[in-house]
Design an enzyme around this catalytic site. Structure first.
Site: not given
Ligand code: HSE
Length: 454
Positions: A135, A138, A140, A207, A211, A322
């Site tokens: 979980e 993607v 957070g 990134d 996702k 975070g």
């Molecule tokens: N670097 C990513 C962001 C967080 O800025 O959302 C980790 O997936």
């Protein structure tokens, strides 16, 4: 051992990695041990934390310093649940496979690995009869993957529009609200700790593409890897694009889009360019109307808008990165897989039965906003309109504004033409832009951006 004694036995938890997320996971496991035991039905006992520097002071985790080890390979062989928060491809992949082989369920937040080699890991989990939950990979803290995999398992997802990268959302938000340049906004994101020293993975869309691959796999029951995702980052988004969006009462967002594109067989004679259903998975900046729920997603927040046949429109919103927010998702998975250990069995695995074709970007259906700097003389509008007609692209709106003459061509009238198209294939739309750029009356194509969210 009696059944009652077995229920009192702790479940052994191994943690791989103790960076920002790992530290939060360790601390929360320690601080909430009592509640977690009550929720699982058995205590969770940290049996080791694999790190590169075991002597570093990590007192904030509350973990006994003797449990820190460099020997991750050994650690994964003596755990019931392995939490992988190292990130990257190796050694994470080998350690996860080894943990499963030794009978451990795995919880990971490793989007890059899942987007690169997910199917291999899902198969290994099935072969070893263990869970693989992710979980935290993607968006957070946002509960999103389990709703897609479980809550929406009886529905048909049609479309996902997501803001899944907080750094780029922060940068675009600052460009929109403060007029900051791209470079200044990235500097601010770095100062606040959102962007890495090398922001490439975020600003170039890698990134978000990882996702998007994970979201599309779950939504469409199809194997999708990061390599299948069309990707454009935000480095080319200019102040002119931001102000063009504002003029249209839109805002620019980096969107991850996963969409079912019906084939010719399921439309009313519309030629979609492919016979059967397919999916489009893409990441690119796009204008969305300020009235769209995603437009209000500010700063470094994430949000994902899901459209399903029966459920209609759903919106998931929250912190996408975070330590504590990601640890919340990781611990939710830990509780889920630990509960399976207590009662026996495993959760639902990945379903890839549909195996829909992943369509090339040219077949994605979208709309374009195009701003042209043109000569203001008779016939120019007709010439521009003809370029659209020749590519079978229908114009939705055209707006013309007179511009002050260019000092280099005094006496020649200039105008700005803003064209918004109806939906067309991306191939037709980009060919139209190419043709417009070659017209002698078009002085410059000053902004091109896809429009989504209607
Ligand atoms: N670097 C990513 C962001 C967080 O800025 O959302 C980790 O997936």
């Amino acid at each position: 051992m009696s059944e009652t004694d077995k229920q009192a036995q702790p479940l052994r938890v191994a943690l791989l990695g103790c960076g920002v997320v790992g530290t939060s996971v360790a601390r929360l496991l320690t601080e909430h041990a009592g509640d977690l035991a009550a929720r699982v039905g058995r205590p969770l006992q940290i049996v080791g934390v694999a790190v590169r520097r075991p002597d570093k002071n990590r007192s904030e985790t509350g973990v006994d310093p003797a449990l820190f080890t460099v020997d991750a390979e050994e650690l994964v062989t003596r755990a019931d649940v392995v939490i992988e928060v190292i990130g990257g491809i190796e050694p994470a992949r080998s350690l996860i496979l080894r943990a499963m082989k030794h009978g451990a369920s795995v919880v990971t937040a490793n989007k890059a690995l899942l987007a690169e080699d997910g199917p291999r890991l899902y198969e290994a989990a099935q072969d070893c009869d263990v869970d693989l939950y992710y979980e935290g990979a993607v968006a957070g803290a946002i509960p999103l993957l389990r709703p897609l995999r479980e809550s929406l398992a009886g529905d048909d997802v049609r479309r996902i529009l997501g803001i899944v990268n907080g750094t780029t959302n922060y940068v675009l938000d600052k460009m929109d609200t403060t007029g900051a340049s791209f470079g200044d906004a990235v500097d601010q994101a770095q100062a606040l700790g959102y962007a890495e020293a090398d922001p490439t993975a975020d600003v170039e869309g890698f990134d978000a593409a990882a996702k998007a691959a994970i979201l599309a796999s779950l939504a469409f029951h199809t194997r999708v890897s990061a390599r299948d995702v069309y990707r454009e980052g935000i480095t080319e988004v200019s102040a002119a694009d931001i102000s063009a969006a504002r003029e249209m009462d839109c805002v620019v967002k980096l969107l991850a889009i996963c969409e079912l594109i019906p084939g010719n067989g399921s439309t009313d004679g519309n030629d979609t360019g492919h016979p059967g259903d397919g999916i489009s998975v893409r990441v690119h900046p796009a204008m969305i109307p300020r009235s769209h729920p995603l437009a209000g997603v500010r700063e470094a927040f994430n949000a994902v808008f899901v459209e399903a046949e029966s459920a209609g429109q759903l919106m998931f919103y929250g912190r996408g990165a975070g330590g504590d927010p990601t640890a919340s998702a990781v611990l939710g998975d830990v509780v889920a897989v630990a509960r399976h250990r207590v009662v026996g069995g495993r959760g639902p695995g990945e379903s890839t039965y549909a195996e829909l074709p992943i369509l090339p970007m040219g077949l994605a259906m979208t709309r374009y906003h195009i701003r042209l700097d043109v000569a203001d003389r008779p016939g120019v509008l007709a010439q521009v309109a003809l370029a659209f007609a020749e590519h079978n692209v229908s114009i939705e709106t055209v707006r013309q504004q007179l511009l002050s003459p260019d000092p280099q061509t005094p006496g020649e009238g200039r105008a700005s033409l803003v064209v918004v198209t109806h939906t067309a294939s991306d191939a037709a739309l980009s060919a139209t832009v190419e043709a417009l750029a070659h017209l002698s009356t078009v002085r410059a194509v000053t902004s091109v951006m896809r429009v989504e969210g209607e």
